[in-house]
Scaffold this motif. Structure first.
Motif, PDB file in Angstrom:
ATOM      1  N   UNK A 104       0.902  -1.187  -0.058  1.00 27.34           N
ATOM      2  CA  UNK A 104      -0.555   0.429   0.104  1.00 27.34           C
ATOM      3  C   UNK A 104       1.012   1.538  -0.112  1.00 27.34           C
ATOM      4  N   UNK A 105       1.902   1.013   0.124  1.00 28.20           N
ATOM      5  CA  UNK A 105       2.702   2.306   0.321  1.00 28.20           C
ATOM      6  C   UNK A 105       3.692   1.956  -0.791  1.00 28.20           C
ATOM      7  N   UNK A 106       3.567   1.261  -2.222  1.00 24.60           N
ATOM      8  CA  UNK A 106       4.332   1.606  -3.097  1.00 24.60           C
ATOM      9  C   UNK A 106       3.674   1.770  -4.709  1.00 24.60           C
ATOM     10  N   UNK A 107       4.245   1.743  -5.535  1.00 23.30           N
ATOM     11  CA  UNK A 107       3.734   1.742  -6.599  1.00 23.30           C
ATOM     12  C   UNK A 107       3.437   0.387  -7.840  1.00 23.30           C
ATOM     13  N   UNK A 108       3.217  -0.511  -6.329  1.00 20.98           N
ATOM     14  CA  UNK A 108       2.606  -1.712  -7.642  1.00 20.98           C
ATOM     15  C   UNK A 108       1.280  -2.021  -7.588  1.00 20.98           C
ATOM     16  N   UNK A 109       0.949  -3.246  -8.517  1.00 17.69           N
ATOM     17  CA  UNK A 109       0.030  -3.851  -9.083  1.00 17.69           C
ATOM     18  C   UNK A 109      -0.280  -4.872  -8.541  1.00 17.69           C
ATOM     19  N   UNK A 110      -1.710  -5.333  -7.910  1.00 13.73           N
ATOM     20  CA  UNK A 110      -1.769  -6.913  -7.391  1.00 13.73           C
ATOM     21  C   UNK A 110      -3.106  -7.242  -8.296  1.00 13.73           C
ATOM     22  N   UNK A 111      -2.888  -8.036  -9.338  1.00 12.01           N
ATOM     23  CA  UNK A 111      -4.150  -8.827  -9.980  1.00 12.01           C
ATOM     24  C   UNK A 111      -4.342 -10.424  -9.348  1.00 12.01           C
ATOM     25  N   UNK A 112      -5.533 -10.182  -9.135  1.00 10.88           N
ATOM     26  CA  UNK A 112      -6.061 -11.288  -8.563  1.00 10.88           C
ATOM     27  C   UNK A 112      -7.702 -11.592  -9.132  1.00 10.88           C
ATOM     28  N   UNK A 113      -7.381 -12.571 -10.308  1.00  7.17           N
ATOM     29  CA  UNK A 113      -7.956 -13.234 -10.588  1.00  7.17           C
ATOM     30  C   UNK A 113      -8.269 -14.635 -10.141  1.00  7.17           C
ATOM     31  N   UNK A 114      -9.600 -14.796 -10.034  1.00  7.75           N
ATOM     32  CA  UNK A 114     -10.790 -15.822  -9.983  1.00  7.75           C
ATOM     33  C   UNK A 114     -11.062 -16.503 -10.758  1.00  7.75           C
ATOM     34  N   UNK A 115     -11.955 -17.716 -11.842  1.00  3.20           N
ATOM     35  CA  UNK A 115     -12.829 -17.905 -12.253  1.00  3.20           C
ATOM     36  C   UNK A 115     -14.433 -17.797 -11.556  1.00  3.20           C
ATOM     37  N   UNK A 116     -14.999 -17.643 -12.149  1.00  3.25           N
ATOM     38  CA  UNK A 116     -17.126 -16.744 -11.664  1.00  3.25           C
ATOM     39  C   UNK A 116     -17.571 -18.503 -11.067  1.00  3.25           C
ATOM     40  N   UNK A 117     -17.992 -18.474  -9.734  1.00  2.00           N
ATOM     41  CA  UNK A 117     -18.702 -19.280  -8.882  1.00  2.00           C
ATOM     42  C   UNK A 117     -16.612 -20.112  -8.363  1.00  2.00           C
ATOM     43  N   UNK A 118     -16.429 -19.724  -7.907  1.00  2.00           N
ATOM     44  CA  UNK A 118     -15.034 -20.090  -7.979  1.00  2.00           C
ATOM     45  C   UNK A 118     -14.850 -21.411  -6.167  1.00  2.00           C
ATOM     46  N   UNK A 119     -16.161 -20.336  -5.421  1.00  2.00           N
ATOM     47  CA  UNK A 119     -15.946 -21.563  -4.463  1.00  2.00           C
ATOM     48  C   UNK A 119     -14.659 -20.725  -3.882  1.00  2.00           C
ATOM     49  N   UNK A 120     -14.331 -21.389  -3.272  1.00  2.00           N
ATOM     50  CA  UNK A 120     -13.274 -21.919  -2.047  1.00  2.00           C
ATOM     51  C   UNK A 120     -12.394 -20.557  -3.118  1.00  2.00           C
ATOM     52  N   UNK A 121     -11.922 -20.865  -4.257  1.00  2.00           N
ATOM     53  CA  UNK A 121     -11.083 -20.285  -4.563  1.00  2.00           C
ATOM     54  C   UNK A 121     -11.368 -18.084  -4.739  1.00  2.00           C
ATOM     55  N   UNK A 122     -12.759 -18.153  -5.120  1.00  6.96           N
ATOM     56  CA  UNK A 122     -12.882 -17.122  -4.800  1.00  6.96           C
ATOM     57  C   UNK A 122     -12.786 -16.261  -3.545  1.00  6.96           C
ATOM     58  N   UNK A 123     -12.886 -17.014  -2.471  1.00  3.80           N
ATOM     59  CA  UNK A 123     -12.917 -17.009  -1.304  1.00  3.80           C
ATOM     60  C   UNK A 123     -11.883 -16.065  -0.512  1.00  3.80           C
ATOM     61  N   UNK A 124     -10.557 -16.532  -1.030  1.00  3.07           N
ATOM     62  CA  UNK A 124      -9.640 -16.364  -1.705  1.00  3.07           C
ATOM     63  C   UNK A 124      -8.822 -15.351  -1.769  1.00  3.07           C
TER      64      UNK A 124
END
Length: 601
Positions: free
Chosen positions: A377-397
């Motif tokens: 949060x103090x950087x200029x970085x980028x975070x890409x969070x990718x998950x499938x629709x209806x990913x269940x526990x995957x989308x929970x992460x």
């Protein structure tokens, strides 16, 4: 037998026609006579045939031979007849084209809908006010003489029918409801990411040809790019891992983490039943035990498989959580049917952690750097969070990681005097599918004041209701200071709600009646919807409605990234990133050759 006399109405209509014909004749004759005089003098000057004539436009039109006797007949015909006529026709065509453009909104700008905001109505979203606001919000800009537009706010589009930019400031929080292929990614998500002055978080369920590939190379030029892809949407190499238990060392933090697994598995309408709440409680207690003993999150799955394992009970007691330990023991030693049902519910919620490929993203990995939200949060970085629709526990992460970043940003803002500078941009694209943060509506009430700018993108209002319930979605909608509505709104209830919010306008109605004494005209006022529901449904692609707090609704012309300067380079970079995804996907799908086994042996 007496002849019928002509009616007064016929006489009146005849006078109107004659008057219009007279006006048309005057409108043609005046410019034509002046052009004839100008053309005759220009011809005289060009041919050096004698002195120019005094200003007598009528004479030039009717008797040009008397004004320019020294000109031959051909020159006089060209200068006083052909040239003026051609100029007058050209002017008429130009005027007609300009009028048509104004009427139809050609040249990339549609005509503003009557009754919607002018630039004065939304002055606080225009350049001057947004720049002044940015100086007051961001201490780093106070001494800067010239501030780039991207540092002042997020571009939403142009005020319809104009080239005036409309921006949301870095204290606004937004909800965008836009159907697929209505510009939510190309005109909102991607431009916002490319111009972000600080760290960026993006959630998405797509990679190739989307915001991920379009921005990956550009953001890598300003900071580090982190990609969490547990379900291999982009087939990204695992170059990071994140510890979801880092924020679960308190009962509240463990409860939030369990809540993400609950929200990813069941809709809001089902989260209040006994089994859902009990399963979530067990998860939170086990998450707390694992976090306190600094164990990987996968140990929780072992404890769920064997309820009689006393390890989590001992950990909780050793760390002073006797009451939590007692609750866990009560469940374990309760009626077997109830205990088994609760544990099975919890197992289903966390089932994604059984997948070793997914679990690897949230457990320590040798020689793989750990993603730490507090540093991000103090950087200029980028975070890409990718998950499938209806990913269940995957989308929970994915939801848990996004939530952790925003909470780390809040803590950092408090340490920095109240706000992040530069701000954090959180694009929660497909939020209802891959980023179900249960208390997001409550977070909206203070994120903007901390310099954390969320833009939650949904396909429909009902989609939000399925995640947060009716009250939750109403709260999210009300808390958003900027609401962007794109094309493709097919929900009649929501369209009518929008129509009522936008309001009415006064319309002048003219009625004409005929009688023996002649024609009479009366003018009255009536009210009609500025945008009825059917007009909202029929919003053309490339346009959007902007509802800002305390302002009249504005109609916007969207600005897709591929029409902006430098789009060719971005398109080429996007193609390269998409091709890399394709190459990795093919490599994974292609079985190894027989010779490869021989070499390995």
């Amino acid at each position: 037998m007496p002849q019928p006399s002509s009616s007064p109405t016929s006489n009146t209509d005849g006078y109107d026609i004659a008057f219009r014909v007279l006006l048309g004749a005057i409108a043609t004759a005046v410019p034509l006579s002046n052009l004839a005089w100008l053309g005759g003098n220009l011809t005289t000057w060009a041919t050096d045939s004698g002195p120019t004539a005094p200003y007598q436009p009528v004479q030039a039109l009717l008797h040009p031979d008397q004004l320019w006797p020294h000109l031959d007949e051909t020159s006089r015909l060209i200068g006083t007849r052909i040239l003026p006529g051609a100029v007058l026709i050209a002017l008429g065509i130009t005027a007609a084209v300009l009028w048509k453009r104004r009427k139809d909104g050609s040249n990339g700008c549609r005509q503003r809908v009557a009754g919607t905001a002018t630039h004065k109505d939304i002055e606080s979203l225009m350049s001057k006010a947004i720049t002044a606001k940015a100086r007051s919000l961001r201490p780093s800009l106070k001494a800067v003489k010239h501030i780039d537009a991207k540092d002042t706010g997020i571009l939403l589009g142009n005020l319809q029918g104009t080239k005036r930019e409309v921006r949301m400031g870095y204290e606004d929080v937004a909800v965008a409801i836009m159907a697929p292929r209505s510009g939510k990614t190309t005109s909102l998500a991607i431009p916002s990411i490319l111009s972000a002055p600080g760290p960026v978080l993006l959630t998405s369920n797509k990679a190739a040809g989307d915001a991920y590939t379009a921005t990956l190379e550009a953001r890598a030029a300003v900071g580090r790019t982190w990609s969490m892809d547990p379900q291999q949407i982009a087939h990204a190499e695992r170059t990071m891992w994140w510890n979801p238990l880092a924020d679960a060392k308190t009962l509240e933090g463990a409860g939030r983490l369990a809540g993400h697994f609950l929200a990813a598995s069941v809709d809001a309408s089902q989260q209040g039943d006994f089994w859902s709440k009990a399963g979530s409680n067990i998860l939170s207690q086990l998450f707390l035990a694992a976090a306190l003993d600094e164990r990987p999150i996968t140990d929780v799955m072992q404890w769920l498989a064997f309820p009689a394992d006393r390890t989590p009970l001992d950990i909780l007691r050793d760390h002073g959580h006797a009451a939590v330990a007692a609750q866990l023991r009560g469940t374990v030693e309760g009626p077997p049917e109830t205990r088994d049902g609760i544990y099975e519910t919890a197992r289903q919620y966390a089932a994604a952690l059984l997948n070793s490929e997914i679990a690897a993203w949230v457990t320590p990995q040798k020689d793989v750097p750990e993603f730490k939200p507090s540093e991000f949060v103090t950087s200029m970085d980028t975070l890409y969070l990718l998950s499938k629709d209806g990913g269940g526990g995957g989308s929970a992460i994915i939801a848990a990681c996004a939530d952790s970043v925003m909470r780390a940003a809040t803590a950092q803002a408090e340490r920095a005097g109240g706000r992040l500078d530069p701000p954090l941009l959180a694009i929660l694209d497909e939020a209802a599918n891959v980023c179900k943060i249960s208390d997001l509506p409550a977070l909206y009430s203070h994120l903007g004041s901390r310099g954390i700018i969320p833009i939650t993108i949904l396909q429909s209002y009902r989609q939000g209701q399925s995640v947060w319930g009716d009250q939750g979605m109403d709260s999210l909608w009300s808390a958003a200071t900027i609401k962007v509505i794109g094309s493709g709104i097919d929900d009649p209830d929501f369209a009518d709600k929008l129509s009522r919010l936008i309001g009415d306008r006064d319309v002048e109605t003219t009625s004409t009646s005929h009688s023996e004494s002649g024609k009479s005209t009366s003018v009255s006022m009536r009210q009609e919807r500025i945008l009825p529901a059917d007009a909202i449904r029929a919003l053309p692609k490339g346009t959007a409605l902007c509802l800002a707090t305390g302002m009249r609704v504005a109609t916007l012309d969207l600005r897709p990234w591929y029409r902006e300067p430098g789009a060719d380079k971005l398109a080429a970079a996007s193609d390269r990133a998409s091709q890399s995804i394709t190459t990795r996907a093919i490599a994974k799908a292609t079985p190894p050759k027989q010779s490869d086994f021989g070499e390995a042996a």
